[in-house]
Write an enzyme that holds these catalytic residues in place. Structure first.
Site, short mmCIF file in Angstrom:
data_model
loop_
_atom_site.label_atom_id
_atom_site.label_comp_id
_atom_site.label_asym_id
_atom_site.label_seq_id
_atom_site.Cartn_x
_atom_site.Cartn_y
_atom_site.Cartn_z
N LYS A 1 31.36 -11.19 -2.31
CA LYS A 1 32.65 -11.24 -1.61
C LYS A 1 32.78 -12.52 -0.77
O LYS A 1 33.77 -13.24 -0.87
CB LYS A 1 32.83 -10.01 -0.71
CG LYS A 1 32.74 -8.68 -1.45
CD LYS A 1 32.95 -7.49 -0.50
CE LYS A 1 31.90 -7.32 0.58
NZ LYS A 1 30.54 -7.02 0.09
N ARG B 1 18.53 -13.05 6.86
CA ARG B 1 19.56 -12.24 7.52
C ARG B 1 18.96 -10.89 7.91
O ARG B 1 18.25 -10.27 7.11
CB ARG B 1 20.77 -12.06 6.58
CG ARG B 1 22.02 -11.70 7.34
CD ARG B 1 23.24 -11.73 6.45
NE ARG B 1 23.75 -10.38 6.22
CZ ARG B 1 24.90 -10.12 5.61
NH1 ARG B 1 25.64 -11.10 5.15
NH2 ARG B 1 25.30 -8.88 5.43
N ARG C 1 18.25 -13.96 -0.75
CA ARG C 1 18.83 -14.45 0.51
C ARG C 1 17.92 -14.12 1.69
O ARG C 1 17.84 -14.91 2.64
CB ARG C 1 20.22 -13.83 0.73
CG ARG C 1 20.91 -14.45 1.93
CD ARG C 1 22.35 -14.04 2.06
NE ARG C 1 22.49 -12.61 2.31
CZ ARG C 1 23.64 -11.96 2.34
NH1 ARG C 1 24.76 -12.61 2.11
NH2 ARG C 1 23.68 -10.67 2.57
P1 AP5 Z 1 27.66 -12.87 -0.74
O1 AP5 Z 1 28.76 -13.75 -1.20
O2 AP5 Z 1 27.22 -12.99 0.68
O3 AP5 Z 1 28.02 -11.36 -1.06
P2 AP5 Z 1 28.77 -10.32 -0.15
O4 AP5 Z 1 29.39 -9.32 -1.06
O5 AP5 Z 1 29.66 -11.04 0.83
O6 AP5 Z 1 27.50 -9.70 0.54
P3 AP5 Z 1 27.16 -9.37 2.03
O7 AP5 Z 1 25.73 -9.02 2.03
O8 AP5 Z 1 27.62 -10.40 2.99
O9 AP5 Z 1 28.10 -8.10 2.15
P4 AP5 Z 1 28.01 -6.86 3.01
O10 AP5 Z 1 29.22 -6.14 2.59
O11 AP5 Z 1 26.76 -6.10 3.00
O12 AP5 Z 1 28.02 -7.51 4.46
P5 AP5 Z 1 29.11 -7.73 5.58
O13 AP5 Z 1 28.85 -9.04 6.16
O14 AP5 Z 1 30.47 -7.39 5.12
O15 AP5 Z 1 26.43 -13.07 -1.73
C1 AP5 Z 1 25.18 -12.43 -1.49
C2 AP5 Z 1 24.07 -13.32 -2.08
O16 AP5 Z 1 24.25 -13.42 -3.50
C3 AP5 Z 1 24.10 -14.77 -1.55
O17 AP5 Z 1 22.80 -15.22 -1.41
C4 AP5 Z 1 24.87 -15.54 -2.63
O18 AP5 Z 1 24.49 -16.89 -2.69
C5 AP5 Z 1 24.43 -14.79 -3.89
N1 AP5 Z 1 25.47 -14.80 -4.93
C6 AP5 Z 1 26.81 -14.69 -4.78
N2 AP5 Z 1 27.43 -14.74 -5.97
C7 AP5 Z 1 26.46 -14.88 -6.92
C8 AP5 Z 1 26.47 -14.98 -8.34
N3 AP5 Z 1 27.61 -14.95 -9.04
N4 AP5 Z 1 25.29 -15.10 -8.98
C9 AP5 Z 1 24.11 -15.13 -8.27
N5 AP5 Z 1 24.03 -15.05 -6.91
C10 AP5 Z 1 25.20 -14.92 -6.25
O19 AP5 Z 1 28.70 -6.57 6.60
C11 AP5 Z 1 27.47 -6.57 7.26
C12 AP5 Z 1 27.39 -5.37 8.19
O20 AP5 Z 1 28.42 -5.47 9.18
C13 AP5 Z 1 27.62 -4.00 7.54
O21 AP5 Z 1 26.46 -3.47 6.96
C14 AP5 Z 1 28.08 -3.19 8.76
O22 AP5 Z 1 27.01 -2.85 9.59
C15 AP5 Z 1 28.95 -4.19 9.50
N6 AP5 Z 1 30.35 -4.14 9.04
C16 AP5 Z 1 31.04 -5.12 8.40
N7 AP5 Z 1 32.28 -4.72 8.11
C17 AP5 Z 1 32.38 -3.45 8.58
C18 AP5 Z 1 33.40 -2.47 8.55
N8 AP5 Z 1 34.58 -2.70 7.96
N9 AP5 Z 1 33.15 -1.27 9.12
C19 AP5 Z 1 31.97 -1.01 9.72
N10 AP5 Z 1 30.95 -1.88 9.76
C20 AP5 Z 1 31.15 -3.09 9.19
#
Ligand code: AP5
Length: 192
Positions: A13, A133, A127
Site C-alpha cells: 500500500k 521497523r 524489511r
Molecule cells: P509496503 O509498501 O510498506 O506495504 P504496506 O501494505 O504499506 O505495508 P505496511 O507494513 O506498512 O502496512 P500495515 O498495514 O501493516 O502498516 P500501517 O503502517 O498501515 O511494503 C512492505 C514491504 O514490501 C517493503 O519492504 C516494500 O519495499 C516491499 N514491497 C512492496 N511492494 C513490493 C513488490 N511488488 N514486490 C516485492 N516487495 C515489495 O500500520 C501500522 C500499525 O499502525 C498497525 O498495525 C496499527 O497498530 C496502527 N494503525 C494504522 N492504521 C490504523 C487504523 N486505521 N486503525 C488502528 N490502528 C492503525
C-alpha cells in the site's frame, strides 16, 4: 480522485501510494505514517499508540478518527486523496463514510492489493532486516495478519457488496503492480 487503498500488512500500500500520489497529484494519507510520526515525536498520543502498534494490534478507533478529522481539515485534501491504512474495521468504515459525507467528498473507489501470506511474510522479514521497523518481527507480523483477517477482511467484503471495490493482483514487480492499479483507476474513470 478519492481513493482508499486496502490490503494486508506488507501488500504494498505505502509503496504504491507513493507512486500514485505523483500520478494523481493528490496527497497520500497513511494512518500508519501519521501514528509513527506521533510515536517519533513522543506526543501523548504517540506514547499511547507505541506499545499497541509494536504488538501488531489496532490503535483505538477514537484516536484514529480524531487524527483523520484533523488531516482532512487541511486544504490539500480538497482535490482528492489516497487513504492508506484506514478503514481497518467496520466501525472505521462507517466513521469514514460519515466523515466524507460531512465533507461532501465520498470516496470514488477502494482498491485492494491482493498478496498471499507467504509473500507477505517474506517481504516483511526483508524489511525487518533492512529497516528494523518495530512491528516487523515474526510475532507482531502474525498478529497483524490475524487482525487483518478478523477485522479488515469484513471491510473488503462490505465494499465488494456495495460495488465500491476493485481487486488488484499485488504480486509482481512494483512497476507491474502500479500499472495494474492505474488500469483499475482508468477503467473506473471511463465507466463514470
Ligand atoms: P509496503 O509498501 O510498506 O506495504 P504496506 O501494505 O504499506 O505495508 P505496511 O507494513 O506498512 O502496512 P500495515 O498495514 O501493516 O502498516 P500501517 O503502517 O498501515 O511494503 C512492505 C514491504 O514490501 C517493503 O519492504 C516494500 O519495499 C516491499 N514491497 C512492496 N511492494 C513490493 C513488490 N511488488 N514486490 C516485492 N516487495 C515489495 O500500520 C501500522 C500499525 O499502525 C498497525 O498495525 C496499527 O497498530 C496502527 N494503525 C494504522 N492504521 C490504523 C487504523 N486505521 N486503525 C488502528 N490502528 C492503525
Amino acid at each position: 480522485m478519492r481513493l482508499v487503498l486496502l490490503g494486508a500488512p506488507g501488500s504494498g500500500k505505502g509503496t504504491q501510494a507513493a507512486r500514485l500520489k505523483e500520478y494523481l497529484k493528490v496527497p497520500h494519507i497513511s494512518t500508519g505514517d501519521l501514528l509513527r510520526a506521533e510515536v517519533a515525536a513522543g506526543t501523548p498520543l504517540g506514547l499511547q499508540a507505541r506499545e499497541v502498534m509494536a504488538r501488531g494490534e489496532l490503535v483505538s478507533d477514537e484516536i484514529l478518527l480524531g487524527m483523520l478529522e484533523e488531516r482532512f481539515s487541511k486544504d490539500d485534501t480538497r482535490g482528492g486523496f489516497i487513504l492508506d491504512g484506514y478503514p481497518r474495521n467496520l466501525a472505521q468504515a462507517d466513521a469514514l463514510d460519515r466523515l466524507l459525507a460531512k465533507l461532501g467528498q465520498p470516496f470514488d473507489i477502494a482498491i485492494q492489493l491482493a498478496v498471499d501470506n507467504e509473500q507477505i511474510i517474506e517481504r516483511l522479514a526483508g524489511r525487518a532486516k533492512a529497516e528494523g521497523r518495530a512491528d516487523d518481527n515474526p510475532e507482531a507480523v502474525r498478529k497483524r495478519l490475524q487482525v487483518y483477517d478478523e477485522q479488515t477482511a469484513p471491510v473488503i467484503e462490505f465494499y465488494r457488496q456495495h460495488g465500491q471495490l476493485a481487486v488488484v493482483d499485488g504480486v509482481g514487480t512494483m512497476d507491474e503492480v502500479f500499472a495494474r492499479i492505474v488500469k483499475a483507476i482508468e477503467s473506473y474513470r471511463s465507466a463514470g
